[in-house]
Structure formats: C-alpha cells, structure tokens
Design an enzyme around this catalytic site. Structure first.
Site, PDB file in Angstrom:
ATOM      1  CG  LEU A  52      54.253  64.886  45.160  1.00 11.84           C
ATOM      2  CD1 LEU A  52      53.765  64.360  43.811  1.00 11.84           C
ATOM      3  CD2 LEU A  52      55.713  64.479  45.402  1.00 11.84           C
ATOM      4  CG  HIS A  96      40.931  61.603  45.989  1.00 11.46           C
ATOM      5  ND1 HIS A  96      41.808  61.731  47.045  1.00 11.46           N
ATOM      6  CD2 HIS A  96      39.704  61.950  46.460  1.00 11.46           C
ATOM      7  CE1 HIS A  96      41.147  62.146  48.115  1.00 11.46           C
ATOM      8  NE2 HIS A  96      39.865  62.286  47.786  1.00 11.46           N
ATOM      9  CG  MET A 117      49.266  57.118  51.085  1.00  9.89           C
ATOM     10  SD  MET A 117      47.750  57.591  50.202  1.00  9.89           S
ATOM     11  CE  MET A 117      46.745  58.104  51.574  1.00  9.89           C
ATOM     12  NE  ARG A 118      56.799  63.514  52.108  1.00  9.25           N
ATOM     13  CZ  ARG A 118      57.497  63.663  53.194  1.00  9.25           C
ATOM     14  NH1 ARG A 118      57.398  62.778  54.162  1.00  9.25           N
ATOM     15  NH2 ARG A 118      58.292  64.685  53.346  1.00  9.25           N
ATOM     16  CB  ALA A 156      34.827  51.818  41.226  1.00  7.98           C
ATOM     17  CD  GLU A 157      40.480  53.805  44.437  1.00 10.25           C
ATOM     18  OE1 GLU A 157      41.714  53.815  44.301  1.00 10.25           O
ATOM     19  OE2 GLU A 157      39.931  53.917  45.563  1.00 10.25           O
TER      20      GLU A 157
HETATM   21  C1  GAR Z   1      43.451  53.878  46.957  1.00 12.10           C
HETATM   22  O1  GAR Z   1      42.133  53.822  47.422  1.00 12.10           O
HETATM   23  C2  GAR Z   1      43.766  55.263  46.434  1.00 12.10           C
HETATM   24  O2  GAR Z   1      42.689  55.873  45.779  1.00 12.10           O
HETATM   25  C3  GAR Z   1      44.094  55.994  47.693  1.00 12.10           C
HETATM   26  O3  GAR Z   1      44.844  55.084  48.476  1.00 12.10           O
HETATM   27  C4  GAR Z   1      44.448  53.755  48.115  1.00 12.10           C
HETATM   28  C5  GAR Z   1      45.679  52.993  47.717  1.00 12.10           C
HETATM   29  O4  GAR Z   1      45.393  51.642  47.505  1.00 12.10           O
HETATM   30  N1  GAR Z   1      44.849  57.184  47.445  1.00 12.10           N
HETATM   31  C6  GAR Z   1      44.751  58.279  48.170  1.00 12.10           C
HETATM   32  O5  GAR Z   1      44.050  58.361  49.165  1.00 12.10           O
HETATM   33  C7  GAR Z   1      45.627  59.412  47.702  1.00 12.10           C
HETATM   34  N2  GAR Z   1      45.417  60.562  48.495  1.00 12.10           N
HETATM   35  P1  GAR Z   1      46.382  50.735  46.665  1.00 12.10           P
HETATM   36  O6  GAR Z   1      47.772  50.914  47.265  1.00 12.10           O
HETATM   37  O7  GAR Z   1      45.863  49.347  46.866  1.00 12.10           O
HETATM   38  O8  GAR Z   1      46.319  51.196  45.241  1.00 12.10           O
END
Ligand code: GAR
Length: 198
Positions: A89, A105, A86-87, A169-170
C-alpha cells in the site's frame, strides 16, 4: 469497532479472526472482507460476512487504492486487518488509515521482511522463527510490533513444514494481537509450548 479484513489468497488468518469476532465480547465486528483478487479462496470462507472484490491487477496503484478506500468507507469501516493481503500500500493510503490498520507477517520482524520468509529463515540457519503482528506504517513490514509468536526450527525442517507450524502460530497470535490493537486485550489463556509475547 467495525473492521474489514483484507485478503489476497486462501484466507486462513481471516477465518481465525472471524472465529474470534464471533464472540460478542471481542472488540471487533467484521463488516466486510475485501480481496484484490477475484480468485482468492478466502472469499468462499466468510460465512455471513459480506465480501467485495476490488481488483488490483493491471491498474494504477492510485486508482486501486481510491476504489478500495471508497468501498471501505461505503461499509463504514473503522479498522483494517490485513490478512495475507499481498499488495503493497502507498504511503498515502497508509497515512489515511494510520493507527487503524494492522498486519500479520510470517517472520519475527525485523528479520525477514518481504516475501519467502520461511525459505530465507532456513537458508540463514536461524533456530527460532515465527510471526509478527504489527501496525502498518509506510515502510513495508516496519510498523510498531504488537506481538510475536516464536516457532522453533526443527532438525529436518523444510519450507512446507516450517510454514505450516508458523501459520498455526499466526492463527493464535493474530486474534489476540488485534484485540490488543483495539485496546481491549484480554488475558491470554494457555499458550502451550509456544512462546507468545504480546
Ligand atoms: C500468511 O502466512 C501471512 O502471514 C502471509 O501470507 C499468508 C497468508 O495466509 N502474509 C504476508 O506474507 C504479508 N506480506 P492466509 O491467506 O491463509 O491467511
């Protein structure tokens, strides 16, 4: 390809990548998990994969990134998968890893870049939401798209329910997209009811 996974939180996408990488035919080997937060839950979920904490809080962006870059190189990292990192770059760091860094994302880019994607998708009234795996470029959430998974917004959805379905889904999309990014895509098995475009 010696791969590092960068996290900031619970690390569920990291776990799905590590599970895929356990297959000897998968084109990435995990050599390091790095968190910018010492309290990231994912740090306890890496199994035998080494972890490192490179703190970002209260630190100049350049100092943080120099330390991160040094740690990655120390482990011989060749490729980076951001997984809930969440940083933002800097363009400098991105340039150094250009073509060797991907991200997941929680929206169908180019819609809903940035944070709070599920709440914003609900507020906009979209009927199809989802997630995107993409290359990392200097513009935040703007790199070339590798693959997307669509998730329907259902009647009565709230942020938590929608987020949970997108997250599932991710976990399917990211390991496949990373394999494609590494130039070794394998045919996708059944994608179920989900629309998965890679
Ligand atoms: C996930 O939904 C990812 O897509 C999102 O944070 C979550 C992390 O979950 N990423 C972002 O928003 C990046 N800007 P996780 O730690 O369980 O993988």
């Amino acid at each position: 390809m010696k791969t590092a996974i960068l996290i900031s939180g619970r690390g569920s996408n990291m776990v799905s990548l590590l599970e895929a990488m356990a297959d000897p035919d998968y084109p990435a080997r995990p050599v390091l998990v790095v968190s910018n937060r010492a309290d990231a839950g994912g740090l306890a979920r890496t199994g035998a994969v080494p972890t490192a904490v490179v703190p970002s809080r209260g630190r100049m962006r350049e100092d943080f990134e120099a330390a991160l870059d040094a740690r990655l190189r120390e482990s011989g990292v060749e490729f980076i998968a951001l997984a809930g990192f969440m940083r933002v770059l800097t363009a400098d760091f991105v340039r150094r890893w250009e073509g060797r860094m991907v991200n997941i994302h929680p929206s169908l880019l180019p819609s809903f870049k940035g944070l709070d994607t599920h709440a914003r998708a609900l507020a906009a009234g979209v009927k199809i939401h989802g997630c995107t795996a993409h290359w990392v470029s200097a513009g935040v959430d703007e790199g070339r798209i590798i693959g997307q998974a669509a998730v329907p917004v259902l009647d009565g959805d709230n942020e938590a329910r929608l987020a949970a379905r997108v997250l599932a889904a991710e976990h399917v999309l990211y390991p496949r997209a990373l394999a494609i990014a590494l130039g070794a895509a394998r045919p996708a098995p059944d994608a179920g009811a989900r629309i998965l475009a890679l």
